[in-house]
Design an enzyme around this catalytic site. Structure first.
Site, short mmCIF file in Angstrom:
data_model
loop_
_atom_site.label_atom_id
_atom_site.label_comp_id
_atom_site.label_asym_id
_atom_site.label_seq_id
_atom_site.Cartn_x
_atom_site.Cartn_y
_atom_site.Cartn_z
N SER A 92 -6.27 -4.18 0.96
CA SER A 92 -5.75 -5.46 1.42
C SER A 92 -6.89 -6.38 1.86
O SER A 92 -7.86 -6.56 1.12
CB SER A 92 -4.73 -5.22 2.53
N ASP A 99 4.06 -3.18 -4.81
CA ASP A 99 3.44 -4.12 -3.86
C ASP A 99 3.73 -5.55 -4.32
O ASP A 99 3.29 -5.96 -5.39
CB ASP A 99 1.93 -3.85 -3.82
N HIS A 105 3.22 -2.76 -0.23
CA HIS A 105 1.82 -3.01 0.10
C HIS A 105 1.21 -1.86 0.91
O HIS A 105 0.05 -1.51 0.74
CB HIS A 105 1.75 -4.32 0.87
#
Lengths: 381, 211
Positions: A156, A321, A354
């Site tokens: 991320s 995600d 995610h």
């Protein structure tokens, strides 16, 4: 801590690097005399060539693996993936996990005291970028006497720092492992961040960011920000599987108290976040996300932004995600191919969303283990 | 710990060994459906060839990563528009042509991306599948076509003549053709009657350059 686990790095102690120098920042300001808090796992080899830097995401910190004391209930945020025999194998690597500048309960941040004024930085803490973080992590690298990271790895927002490392300090990074990231935020991503920020800023207890001095915290705002974030970390399917439309009391009550299990989950996540996170830090982290766009410097061409990079890249995305969907990772991959860089890409079939990057799906773990095994082999020869 | 050595030519699958002979040293290769990456690993070690493999299967992707091969996990049926024109010296596709949704479009893309392309496929015109269908009335199952009609990934089987007709229609230049039996050997008879006696066909192609 539960029973001794041979796969855990065990009890770890955070360390602090006091930085005396003045560091310039992208916003034009400087920061002087700051602390970088970090943890390390594993052993640095004799030629100091087996160091792996872990970059954390929005709500992460230096405590990535192991426990702080015998009574700790929860290990570090990436403990599933860091340890002896784990994906990032501390039998082979010396793992360095710093807390980002601007964070909470770690490196110098808005909740720290300004060395000159003695007041909390609060809103005076400069707005940071991924480049600023990488610059500070490079100071840590020098202090540890590490010539080059064997790999820099992050998911991320952490993956964005990995990309920035490959561009800003190409000689200092041999392998770049970019997980569940994006080359820049979409308008939708920025929109979610803005709602989170507005929730915090409009909380009456925010006091323009000087809430420390009022002895309060903008609980409601930070809680809302976290609840919103959590929705984007989970896939629709995962939420359906986890909560469905299950009711806490088995019936609807025609009111606005918690009725559905998903409401209860979000409130719990929000409330527990407030106890371990700082609202000003949340604002800073979301801004760093919004600003990340290495292609901005090169006329919109991500391939040209990657031109200086010499690292080999491993890019990983997760099919469920939707915050940083596989298409976003493929933009990174396409740019790297266009730039003629060495890159591999794995698209892991997943359910959760995610947050999958924190977990251990076999395909994910085996791919990165295979990749890191080669990194370790290279270092040995 | 040490890195496992890349395969030598002798260790390659015969079809891949034949392909490797057609690839010049110091070039850039895009390998479509690269499997476990052995061709690229060999080409890199033996001929200093750089490149990427595209592969959809997760276990194969892991094998490529373990072999140090640049592999991109993607579906050939999603198209190759992200690759720039003439950005590779060769685009290779070994025994995958018959598995894709639109072989004609994919060949067009290969020729756009590569200066040359190398394609191999099982020849459905070989006498064995012909005999199976013509005499016994059964869909062929053989060493080169081991699947049954209901579980085969092969959705676009073709013959040597079919393939060359497509090349003519699309103005694709056939630089080289090589047909072999299941043991990857060739002989005069096979070269004379490729569509009847060749079990596997290998082609090197060049696109009609529209400038």
């Amino acid at each position: 801590m539960a029973e001794p686990n041979p796969q855990s790095v065990g009890i770890v102690e955070p360390q602090t690097l006091h930085v005396a120098e003045t560091m310039p920042l992208d916003c034009g300001k400087t920061i002087e005399r700051f602390d970088l808090v970090y943890e390390t796992y594993g052993t640095l080899n004799a030629d100091r060539s087996n160091a792996v830097l872990v970059c954390h995401a929005l709500s992460g910190n230096h405590h990535a693996a192991g426990y702080h004391n015998e009574d700790d209930e929860k290990p570090g945020w990436w403990d599933k993936c860091i340890g002896p025999g784990k994906m990032i194998d501390t039998d082979h690597f010396f793992v360095v996990s710093p807390a980002n500048l601007g964070g909470y309960n770690g490196s110098t941040g808005p909740g720290s005291l300004h060395p000159e004024t003695g007041r909390h930085y609060g809103p005076d803490f400069p707005v940071l970028t991924c480049s600023d973080w990488v610059r500070s992590q490079n100071i840590l690298r020098e202090a540890l006497g590490i010539e080059q990271w064997a790999a820099v790895i992050g998911g991320s927002l952490g993956g964005m720092q990995v990309m920035q490392w490959s561009i800003d300090y190409p000689d200092r990074i041999a392998h770049a492992i970019v997980i569940a990231a994006a080359p820049k935020l979409s308008a939708q991503n920025i929109a979610f961040n803005e709602i989170a920020r507005q929730a915090i800023i409009t909380d009456p207890e925010f006091h323009d960011g000087r809430y420390y001095e009022h002895g309060v915290v903008p609980r409601r705002g930070l809680m809302l920000a976290r609840m919103l974030g959590h929705i984007t970390y989970l896939s629709d399917d995962a939420m359906r599987a986890k909560f469905g439309r299950d009711l806490r009391e088995g019936r609807i009550n025609y009111g606005f108290d918690v009725e559905f299990q998903v409401e209860s989950y979000l409130r719990y996540q929000g409330a527990s976040f407030v106890d371990r996170f700082d609202a000003n830090t949340y604002l800073l982290m979301t801004k760093a996300l919004d600003y990340f766009d290495p292609a901005h410097e090169t006329g919109g061409s991500l391939a040209r932004a990657f031109a200086p990079a010499t690292a080999r890249f491993m890019v990983v995305s997760f099919t469920s995600d939707w915050r940083f969907a596989p298409e976003r990772s493929r933009e990174i991959v396409d740019a790297l191919v266009d730039a003629g860089k060495q890159v591999s890409y794995a698209e892991v079939t997943s359910d959760l969303g995610h947050d999958d990057f924190l977990l251990t799906m076999p395909h994910y773990v085996h791919t990165l283990r295979a990749y890191l095994h080669r990194v370790a082999c290279e270092r040995d020869t | 710990m040490s890195v496992p050595a890349a395969p030598t030519r002798a260790e390659l699958r015969p079809e891949l060994a034949l392909i490797s002979d057609w690839i010049a040293p110091e070039t850039r290769v895009l390998d479509l459906g690269c499997g476990d990456g052995t061709l690229l690993a060999h080409l890199h070690a033996a001929r200093n060839v750089a490149g990427y493999g595209l592969e959809i299967d997760a276990d194969n992707v892991i094998a490529c990563v373990a072999a140090g091969v640049n592999v991109l996990q993607m579906d050939l049926d999603d198209g190759l528009s992200q690759f720039e024109s003439k950005s590779f010296d060769y685009v290779v596709m070994s025994s995958a042509l018959q598995e894709v949704m639109r072989p004609d479009l994919l060949i067009g893309e290969m020729l756009r991306i590569g200066r040359e392309s190398i394609v191999t496929f099982p020849n459905f015109g070989h006498w064995r599948p012909r005999a199976s269908l013509g005499l016994r009335g059964l869909m062929p199952v053989s060493r080169t076509l081991p699947n049954r009609w209901y579980d085969t990934p092969n959705i676009h089987l073709c013959t040597v003549r079919d393939f060359e007709a497509l090349c003519r229609d699309k103005q694709v230049e056939i630089v080289r053709r090589h047909v072999v039996n299941h043991a990857h050997q060739s002989n005069v008879m096979m070269r004379t009657f490729p569509n009847l006696l060749g079990e596997i066909a290998l082609y090197q192609l060049r696109g009609h350059d529209t400038g």
